[in-house]
Scaffold this motif. Structure first.
Motif, short mmCIF file in Angstrom:
data_model
loop_
_atom_site.label_atom_id
_atom_site.label_comp_id
_atom_site.label_asym_id
_atom_site.label_seq_id
_atom_site.Cartn_x
_atom_site.Cartn_y
_atom_site.Cartn_z
N VAL A 91 -6.36 2.55 -3.86
CA VAL A 91 -5.61 1.92 -4.71
C VAL A 91 -4.88 0.79 -3.86
O VAL A 91 -4.88 -0.49 -4.12
N GLY A 92 -4.45 1.18 -2.74
CA GLY A 92 -3.83 0.13 -1.85
C GLY A 92 -4.82 -0.84 -1.31
O GLY A 92 -4.45 -1.83 -1.19
N LYS A 93 -5.89 -0.20 -0.99
CA LYS A 93 -7.10 -1.13 -0.43
C LYS A 93 -7.29 -2.32 -1.65
O LYS A 93 -7.50 -3.51 -1.20
N ARG A 94 -7.65 -1.71 -2.80
CA ARG A 94 -7.78 -2.82 -3.58
C ARG A 94 -6.73 -3.78 -4.10
O ARG A 94 -6.67 -4.88 -4.16
N GLN A 161 9.69 3.94 2.23
CA GLN A 161 8.83 3.63 3.48
C GLN A 161 7.63 3.42 3.29
O GLN A 161 6.81 2.56 4.01
N VAL A 162 6.91 4.16 2.31
CA VAL A 162 5.51 4.12 1.83
C VAL A 162 5.41 2.69 1.46
O VAL A 162 4.46 1.89 1.59
N LEU A 163 6.33 2.15 0.55
CA LEU A 163 6.03 0.81 -0.13
C LEU A 163 6.40 -0.09 0.94
O LEU A 163 5.76 -1.17 0.91
N GLY A 164 7.46 0.16 1.72
CA GLY A 164 7.65 -0.94 2.75
C GLY A 164 6.45 -1.12 3.64
O GLY A 164 6.17 -2.20 4.30
N ASN A 165 5.71 0.11 3.91
CA ASN A 165 4.79 -0.27 5.01
C ASN A 165 3.47 -1.04 4.07
O ASN A 165 2.77 -1.77 4.89
N PHE A 166 3.37 -0.54 2.86
CA PHE A 166 2.25 -1.33 2.24
C PHE A 166 2.63 -2.73 2.13
O PHE A 166 1.68 -3.85 2.16
N LEU A 167 3.97 -3.34 2.03
CA LEU A 167 4.55 -4.70 2.06
C LEU A 167 4.07 -5.30 3.09
O LEU A 167 3.86 -6.50 3.23
N ASP A 168 4.27 -4.41 4.21
CA ASP A 168 3.88 -5.25 5.50
C ASP A 168 2.36 -5.23 5.68
O ASP A 168 2.05 -6.59 6.31
N ARG A 169 1.54 -4.74 5.17
CA ARG A 169 0.27 -4.85 5.25
C ARG A 169 -0.09 -6.24 4.32
O ARG A 169 -1.10 -7.06 4.53
N ALA A 170 0.61 -6.28 3.14
CA ALA A 170 0.19 -7.26 2.11
C ALA A 170 0.72 -8.65 3.07
O ALA A 170 0.09 -9.56 2.83
N ALA A 171 1.90 -8.53 3.65
CA ALA A 171 2.32 -9.86 4.31
C ALA A 171 1.36 -10.36 5.42
O ALA A 171 1.14 -11.41 5.50
N ALA A 172 0.65 -9.25 6.15
CA ALA A 172 -0.19 -9.49 7.16
C ALA A 172 -1.27 -10.35 6.61
O ALA A 172 -2.19 -11.17 7.10
N VAL A 173 -1.83 -9.91 5.34
CA VAL A 173 -2.76 -10.36 4.61
C VAL A 173 -2.47 -11.94 4.28
O VAL A 173 -3.29 -12.91 4.56
#
Length: 325
Positions: A91-94, A161-173
């Motif tokens: 889900v995170g990948k998609r 923290q889970v959602l924060g880490n995910f947002l970091d990955r989205a920001a990197a994209v």
């Protein structure tokens, strides 16, 4: 600004070559059509464009229950993914692939996640392993009777923290796409209001304001007065608390929703009054708040537009260079 819904990880409103099975209506880019129709006002003034990604996945869960969140009693979520499905799962990948597609294809001014939160369903085996890995704990916090202490602050902090880490990955994209396009959309997150602790957010759902603000550019607060049974005046202490939260006030948007939970006949959606909406918009723009949403467009009848026009008598100019292509 206009905020346009693009769909969910399981269905989108444009032809997506990478996931043709997720295309809701093939053959037409409905999102491009919506942008073309709303990115300029009636006098040609440019509007900023926000693309809204809904994080719910009921159809995906129907097909593959392994991505569903699991409650403490072992029951599966109907709409929400597990923490692990977002953190390091499909889900995170998609979602990240969708962020990249939107940023590259439309070059919007902002991309916002909505309904990306946890409704207590983070207790499956995968999530338990993730909790232990991320926190160093040996087990969930437990009550004296041995059951999981679902109100333990450690669980809420981990979810945020889970959602924060995910947002970091989205920001990197978004950063990577901006290196190619020259335009970096802001990253925003819809968040719930904690009426008992106005500056805290809802850590139990993964939406701690201080944590999310470390990873997203903007927080969009659901000021849904009719659903929360609140008065417009309740928004003034909210904005005062936000001004003292330590998070820059210009990173908050107050979203005034028209929905109401009063009973209606049939399937008709109950709505708050035009006066309550207008008073809510006035109260939201206090203590330094300058970004206010009214949502959803589908419930805006003439009476609501008339009431809104008495509040929004003059809009600030939009920088034409910020408009998407």
């Amino acid at each position: 600004m206009v905020s346009l819904a693009v769909g969910r990880p399981e269905w989108v409103a444009f032809d997506w070559a990478a996931y043709p099975e997720a295309v809701a209506d093939p053959g037409r880019d409905h999102l491009a059509h919506a942008i073309a129709g709303t990115a300029e006002g009636p006098d040609g003034e440019p509007r900023l464009v926000d693309l809204l990604i809904d994080g719910l996945i009921p159809n995906w869960i129907d097909r593959d229950r392994s991505v569903a969140g699991v409650d403490a009693d072992g029951s599966f979520a109907e709409f929400t993914p597990s923490a692990s499905a977002i953190h390091d799962g499909p889900v995170g990948k998609r979602l990240l692939e969708l962020v990249e597609e939107l940023a590259r294809r439309y070059e919007p001014d902002q991309i916002t996640f909505t309904e990306l939160k946890f409704n207590d369903e983070t207790y499956g085996r995968d999530d338990a392993a993730l909790f232990r890995k991320m926190t160093g704990a040996r087990d969930w916090p437990r009550k004296d009777d041995g059951t999981i202490d679902e109100d333990a602050p450690e669980i809420g902090a981990w979810r945020s923290q889970v959602l924060g880490n995910f947002l970091d990955r989205a920001a990197a994209v978004l950063d990577d796409v901006a290196d190619e396009t020259g335009k970096r959309p802001a990253l925003a997150m819809d968040v719930l209001i904690n009426w008992e602790d106005l500056a805290a957010g809802r850590p139990s759902t993964g939406l701690s304001y201080p944590e999310i603000a470390r990873h997203a550019d903007r927080l969009v607060l659901w000021a849904y007065l009719g659903l929360d049974e609140r008065k417009a005046a309740d928004l003034r202490p909210l904005t005062a608390a936000l001004a003292c939260s330590g998070i820059p006030i210009d990173r908050f948007t107050i979203s005034v929703g028209l929905w109401d939970d009063a009973p209606t006949k049939g399937d008709e959606q109950s709505v708050i009054s035009p006066r309550l909406m207008a008073n809510g918009v006035r109260a939201a723009r206090t203590n330094g708040i300058t970004a206010v949403n009214v949502t959803p467009y589908t419930l805006m009848s003439g009476a609501y537009w008339a009431a809104l026009s008495e509040v929004w008598t003059e809009l600030p100019p939009t920088d034409a260079s910020a408009a998407p292509r």
